[in-house]
Design an enzyme around this catalytic site. Structure first.
Site, PDB file in Angstrom:
ATOM      1  N   CYS A  73      12.229   0.663  18.646  1.00  0.00           N
ATOM      2  CA  CYS A  73      12.532   1.635  17.588  1.00  0.00           C
ATOM      3  C   CYS A  73      13.026   2.951  18.189  1.00  0.00           C
ATOM      4  O   CYS A  73      12.497   3.431  19.183  1.00  0.00           O
ATOM      5  CB  CYS A  73      11.278   1.875  16.745  1.00  0.00           C
ATOM      6  N   CYS A  77       7.745   8.669  17.322  1.00  0.00           N
ATOM      7  CA  CYS A  77       6.372   8.826  16.808  1.00  0.00           C
ATOM      8  C   CYS A  77       5.394   8.646  17.984  1.00  0.00           C
ATOM      9  O   CYS A  77       5.348   7.557  18.578  1.00  0.00           O
ATOM     10  CB  CYS A  77       6.082   7.801  15.718  1.00  0.00           C
ATOM     11  N   CYS A  80       3.030   5.529  18.613  1.00  0.00           N
ATOM     12  CA  CYS A  80       3.481   4.169  18.286  1.00  0.00           C
ATOM     13  C   CYS A  80       3.857   3.302  19.490  1.00  0.00           C
ATOM     14  O   CYS A  80       4.636   3.703  20.354  1.00  0.00           O
ATOM     15  CB  CYS A  80       4.658   4.245  17.317  1.00  0.00           C
ATOM     16  N   CYS A 117       2.026  -7.385   3.558  1.00  0.00           N
ATOM     17  CA  CYS A 117       2.751  -6.152   3.913  1.00  0.00           C
ATOM     18  C   CYS A 117       3.630  -6.415   5.129  1.00  0.00           C
ATOM     19  O   CYS A 117       3.120  -6.707   6.208  1.00  0.00           O
ATOM     20  CB  CYS A 117       1.769  -5.038   4.260  1.00  0.00           C
ATOM     21  N   CYS A 148       4.562  -5.893  -0.134  1.00  0.00           N
ATOM     22  CA  CYS A 148       4.698  -4.508   0.322  1.00  0.00           C
ATOM     23  C   CYS A 148       5.625  -4.544   1.527  1.00  0.00           C
ATOM     24  O   CYS A 148       5.585  -5.497   2.309  1.00  0.00           O
ATOM     25  CB  CYS A 148       3.337  -3.945   0.709  1.00  0.00           C
ATOM     26  N   CYS A 208       2.663   3.391  -1.444  1.00  0.00           N
ATOM     27  CA  CYS A 208       1.548   3.304  -0.502  1.00  0.00           C
ATOM     28  C   CYS A 208       1.820   4.385   0.540  1.00  0.00           C
ATOM     29  O   CYS A 208       2.823   4.312   1.250  1.00  0.00           O
ATOM     30  CB  CYS A 208       1.532   1.913   0.130  1.00  0.00           C
ATOM     31  N   ARG A 280      -7.404   2.717   1.623  1.00  0.00           N
ATOM     32  CA  ARG A 280      -7.502   1.606   2.585  1.00  0.00           C
ATOM     33  C   ARG A 280      -8.016   2.069   3.942  1.00  0.00           C
ATOM     34  O   ARG A 280      -7.442   2.967   4.560  1.00  0.00           O
ATOM     35  CB  ARG A 280      -6.141   0.914   2.749  1.00  0.00           C
TER      36      ARG A 280
HETATM   37  N1  SAM Z   1       8.819   1.985  11.105  1.00  0.00           N
HETATM   38  C1  SAM Z   1       8.219   2.203   9.858  1.00  0.00           C
HETATM   39  C2  SAM Z   1       7.753   3.620   9.667  1.00  0.00           C
HETATM   40  O1  SAM Z   1       7.383   4.265  10.634  1.00  0.00           O
HETATM   41  O2  SAM Z   1       7.777   4.083   8.534  1.00  0.00           O
HETATM   42  C3  SAM Z   1       7.118   1.262   9.510  1.00  0.00           C
HETATM   43  C4  SAM Z   1       6.028   0.877  10.500  1.00  0.00           C
HETATM   44  S1  SAM Z   1       4.953   2.141  11.086  1.00  0.00           S
HETATM   45  C5  SAM Z   1       4.227   1.310  12.427  1.00  0.00           C
HETATM   46  C6  SAM Z   1       3.741   2.365   9.824  1.00  0.00           C
HETATM   47  C7  SAM Z   1       2.593   3.319  10.055  1.00  0.00           C
HETATM   48  O3  SAM Z   1       1.613   2.737  10.901  1.00  0.00           O
HETATM   49  C8  SAM Z   1       2.863   4.662  10.702  1.00  0.00           C
HETATM   50  O4  SAM Z   1       3.411   5.592   9.821  1.00  0.00           O
HETATM   51  C9  SAM Z   1       1.464   5.074  11.129  1.00  0.00           C
HETATM   52  O5  SAM Z   1       0.816   5.801  10.115  1.00  0.00           O
HETATM   53  C10 SAM Z   1       0.750   3.748  11.383  1.00  0.00           C
HETATM   54  N2  SAM Z   1       0.529   3.538  12.827  1.00  0.00           N
HETATM   55  C11 SAM Z   1       1.453   3.170  13.729  1.00  0.00           C
HETATM   56  N3  SAM Z   1       0.926   3.102  14.968  1.00  0.00           N
HETATM   57  C12 SAM Z   1      -0.375   3.441  14.860  1.00  0.00           C
HETATM   58  C13 SAM Z   1      -1.441   3.572  15.791  1.00  0.00           C
HETATM   59  N4  SAM Z   1      -1.278   3.368  17.085  1.00  0.00           N
HETATM   60  N5  SAM Z   1      -2.667   3.923  15.335  1.00  0.00           N
HETATM   61  C14 SAM Z   1      -2.845   4.140  13.997  1.00  0.00           C
HETATM   62  N6  SAM Z   1      -1.866   4.047  13.080  1.00  0.00           N
HETATM   63  C15 SAM Z   1      -0.642   3.708  13.489  1.00  0.00           C
HETATM   64 FE1  SF4 Z   2       9.410   3.431  14.781  1.00  0.00          FE
HETATM   65 FE2  SF4 Z   2       6.808   3.261  15.241  1.00  0.00          FE
HETATM   66 FE3  SF4 Z   2       7.812   5.530  14.298  1.00  0.00          FE
HETATM   67 FE4  SF4 Z   2       7.728   3.339  12.704  1.00  0.00          FE
HETATM   68  S1  SF4 Z   2       5.973   4.456  13.542  1.00  0.00           S
HETATM   69  S2  SF4 Z   2       9.445   4.753  12.975  1.00  0.00           S
HETATM   70  S3  SF4 Z   2       8.067   1.733  14.245  1.00  0.00           S
HETATM   71  S4  SF4 Z   2       8.277   4.617  16.297  1.00  0.00           S
END
Ligand code: SAM
Ligand code: SF4
Ligand code: DTB
Length: 342
Positions: A73, A77, A80, A117, A148, A208, A280
């Site tokens: 990606c 973030c 992530c 989801c 979802c 959500c 949740r």
């Molecule tokens: N890429 C899309 C986005 O960011 O909108 C969808 C997937 S993203 C992984 C969805 C959510 O998962 C993130 O916004 C975050 O809140 C949560 N998330 C991701 N990695 C995480 C982690 N290591 N620990 C806790 N929550 C996490």
């Molecule tokens: Fe990409 Fe992870 Fe951010 Fe979702 S949370 S946009 S998968 S970097």
């Protein structure tokens, strides 16, 4: 007081267009912080009272996640595993084939999930992917599961296509407070996120949206994030509260663990400010004791992700959850036994 008819799949199909219980959308940060800081027993009593007025306290919704497109990606973030900017050892993959998605959905249904989801590691979907994800929605829905998706930012055309495919919910988290957000993500803004949430709501897809605790934010940031969600024109029907799963290779790999009592306080505040929403207990359960999860349920959490994997990270799995539900006398929500009150 509520239109509590469930959809076929057993989930929440209320419109939230009206505020029959006097739902508030004008929370001030200072008053929310006073609630968050109440003596713990007082806070839990209030949250449980609100919970019981709206839900059966012994019913918990089960949702199953599937990563339909993993890793690589472009976003940064900092929590992530799937960002291409960090070396997390994750193998990136292309969009999953339909049959594999449906196989996962079948298994999820057998395990008692009512919602499926599907998440993709995208900044936003490309036009060429919309047909494939729309087919996934149609076919998973046809299996009698709620659908979802979480695909990143959406444009007007994306939401129209997802709505036409019959998508029930769209997950897009605000993640943290507006103030702290730039410390966590720089490649898209807090305002971008609210814009996508607005589009989803406008298209008639249920929302959500939640966030993560443990990113290094202050208690006030946590409260502020929840105030943002509670002050949306309509409360998100689902509010996922994630505990950071510190992933090796990400900037947050060494983040201090969020205090368990502070985590429960956030769940309680979410329940009090968004009385009709499913709150949740999301990522991080594999690191939580049964006692902490029990406190979260008492504070008003009434939904979990089930199965052994979230998107890329561990989750307790069916056996552990079955044992936990048995110990606590909890039942999984079904269309025949909805969690919310009439
Ligand atoms: N890429 C899309 C986005 O960011 O909108 C969808 C997937 S993203 C992984 C969805 C959510 O998962 C993130 O916004 C975050 O809140 C949560 N998330 C991701 N990695 C995480 C982690 N290591 N620990 C806790 N929550 C996490
Ligand atoms: Fe990409 Fe992870 Fe951010 Fe979702 S949370 S946009 S998968 S970097
Ligand atoms: C949400 O708030 N949590 C889920 C779902 N929405 C998409 C994702 C949790 C991801 C946890 C880390 C991982 O599995 O990579």
């Amino acid at each position: 007081m509520l239109d509590n008819s469930l959809s076929e799949a057993g989930g929440d199909s209320r419109s939230h267009r009206q505020s029959p219980m006097g739902l508030r959308h004008d929370w001030r940060l200072d008053e929310a912080k006073v609630i968050y800081d109440l003596p713990f027993n007082e806070l839990l009593f209030r949250a449980q009272t609100v919970h019981r007025a709206n839900f059966d306290p012994n019913i918990v919704q089960k949702c199953q996640l599937l990563s339909i497109k993993t890793g690589g990606c472009a976003e940064d973030c900092s929590y992530c595993s799937q960002s291409s900017r960090y070396d997390t050892g994750l193998k990136a993959s292309k969009l999953m084939a339909l049959e594999e998605v449906l196989e996962g959905a079948r298994a999820a249904k057998v395990n008692g999930a009512t919602r499926y989801c599907m998440g993709a590691a995208w900044r936003e979907p490309k036009q060429r992917d919309m047909k494939a994800v729309s087919t996934m929605v149609q076919q998973v829905k046809a299996m009698g599961l709620e659908t979802c998706m979480t695909l990143g930012m959406l444009c007007d055309d994306d939401v129209s296509q997802l709505k036409a495919a019959g998508l029930d919910y769209y997950n897009h988290n605000v993640d943290t407070s507006e103030r702290f957000y730039p410390e966590v993500i720089t490649t898209r803004t807090f305002a971008d996120r609210l814009e996508t949430l607005g589009r989803v709501r406008e298209a008639g897809i249920k929302v959500c949206s939640g966030g993560i605790l443990g990113l290094g934010e202050t208690p006030t940031d946590r409260v502020d994030m929840l105030v943002t969600l509670a002050n949306l024109p309509e409360h998100p029907e689902s509010v996922p509260i994630n505990m950071l799963m510190a992933i090796e290779g990400t900037p947050l790999e060494g983040a201090a663990q969020v205090d368990a009592i502070a985590f429960v306080r956030a769940i309680a505040l979410a329940r009090i400010m968004m009385p009709e929403s499913y709150v949740r207990l999301s990522a991080g359960r594999s690191e939580m004791s049964d006692e902490l999860q029990a406190l979260c349920f008492f504070a008003g959490a009434n939904s979990i992700f089930c199965g052994e994997q979230l998107l890329t990270a561990d989750n307790p799995g069916e056996d552990a959850d079955e044992a936990l539900f048995a110990k606590l006398g909890l039942k999984a929500e079904t269309s025949g036994s909805p969690g919310h009150m009439d």
